[in-house]
Write a protein that holds these residues in place. Structure first.
Motif, short mmCIF file in Angstrom:
data_model
loop_
_atom_site.label_atom_id
_atom_site.label_comp_id
_atom_site.label_asym_id
_atom_site.label_seq_id
_atom_site.Cartn_x
_atom_site.Cartn_y
_atom_site.Cartn_z
N GLY A 1 0.82 -1.19 0.00
CA GLY A 1 0.00 0.00 0.00
C GLY A 1 0.86 1.25 0.00
N PHE B 1 -3.88 13.50 -5.52
CA PHE B 1 -2.63 12.88 -5.90
C PHE B 1 -2.23 13.23 -7.33
N THR C 1 -0.07 11.65 -10.73
CA THR C 1 -0.21 10.36 -11.41
C THR C 1 0.88 9.36 -11.06
N TYR D 1 -10.22 5.30 -1.71
CA TYR D 1 -9.66 5.87 -2.93
C TYR D 1 -9.72 4.83 -4.05
N GLN E 1 -7.77 3.77 -7.53
CA GLN E 1 -6.53 3.98 -8.29
C GLN E 1 -6.60 3.17 -9.58
N GLN F 1 -2.45 5.53 -12.81
CA GLN F 1 -2.93 6.82 -12.31
C GLN F 1 -2.71 6.94 -10.80
N PRO G 1 -4.20 7.78 -6.97
CA PRO G 1 -5.48 7.50 -6.30
C PRO G 1 -6.43 8.70 -6.37
N LEU H 1 -7.68 -0.48 -8.62
CA LEU H 1 -7.27 -0.86 -7.26
C LEU H 1 -8.01 0.06 -6.30
N LEU I 1 -8.32 1.46 -2.64
CA LEU I 1 -7.50 1.62 -1.44
C LEU I 1 -8.33 2.17 -0.29
N GLU J 1 -3.30 -2.44 1.49
CA GLU J 1 -2.67 -2.85 0.23
C GLU J 1 -3.64 -2.84 -0.94
#
Lengths: 115, 116
Positions: free
Chosen positions: A43, A105, A107, B35, B37, B41, B43, B88, B90, B109
């Motif tokens: 993570g 965030f 990229t 989030y 993702q 890209q 998140p 993904l 998160l 994760e």
């Protein structure tokens, strides 16, 4: 709205080379700035942060300085190691009208360090 | 200290189905954020839960919904899955203070969802 722009990767360096990953941002007010790292299969982990202009965040040999005049927060390390290979994300949180948990965030920039 | 755990780690669904993703927050944390993702890209913030209520939402449609339970664990539900929901997901937990500030986010994760 808020946005973060960071340099595209992958960035490939030899061990002990100098690293710079550029990050610029657009935000209202005075955001807090962060660098997160994502190792393969793991993570996101907070690498460092800065909460006001001219602050320098540092951790594990990495540094970044909050530059309000250039709206930048570039990540640097003087000597990279193979174990630094990961994806690095620049992020911001704006205190205006929201919680600090809402991060915007970039990229991500993949760093590959070779022997 | 137990970290943030998410389940399942991988799953495959077909378009139109519904999915539930689960998250156990880090011990002592009272806030959970989700989030998305997408591949390649960064998140994207979906929403945050504090005291079992939604406390902030990103630019996601209502078919993305969530729950937070009294033990601070959380679920993310997505209805009517679309191909673009492949990503993904998160979960991050943190400690939210009465002052309105939040401590550091600790991420799990992730759960990798593939929609066919």
């Amino acid at each position: 709205g808020n946005s973060v722009t960071q340099m595209e990767g992958p960035v490939t360096l030899s061990e002990e080379a100098f690293l710079t990953i550029n990050c610029t941002y657009t935000a209202t007010g005075y955001p807090s700035l962060f660098w997160y790292v994502q190792y393969p299969g793991e993570g996101l982990q907070l690498l460092l942060k800065a909460t006001k202009a001219d602050d320098k965040g540092s951790n594990k040999g990495f540094e970044a300085t909050y530059r309000k005049e250039t709206t930048s927060f570039h990540l640097e390390k003087g000597s990279v190691q193979v174990s630094d290979s990961a994806v690095y994300f620049c992020a911001l949180s704006s205190p205006s009208g929201g919680t600090a948990s809402k991060l915007t965030f970039g990229t991500g920039t993949r760093l590959q360090v070779t022997l | 200290e137990t970290g943030v755990t998410q389940s399942p780690t991988h799953l495959i669904k077909t378009r139109g189905q519904q999915v539930t993703l689960r998250c156990s927050s880090q011990s002592g944390h009272n806030t959970v954020s989700w989030y998305q993702q997408a591949l390649g890209q960064g998140p994207q913030f979906i929403f945050q839960y504090y005291r079992e209520e939604e406390n902030g939402r990103g630019n996601f449609p209502p078919r993305f919904s969530g729950l937070q339970f009294p033990n601070y664990s959380s679920e993310l539900n997505v209805n009517a899955l679309e191909l673009d929901d492949s990503a993904l997901y998160l979960c991050a937990s943190s400690l939210f203070y009465a002052s309105g500030l939040s401590g550091e986010l600790f991420f799990g994760e992730g759960s990798r969802l593939t929609v066919l």
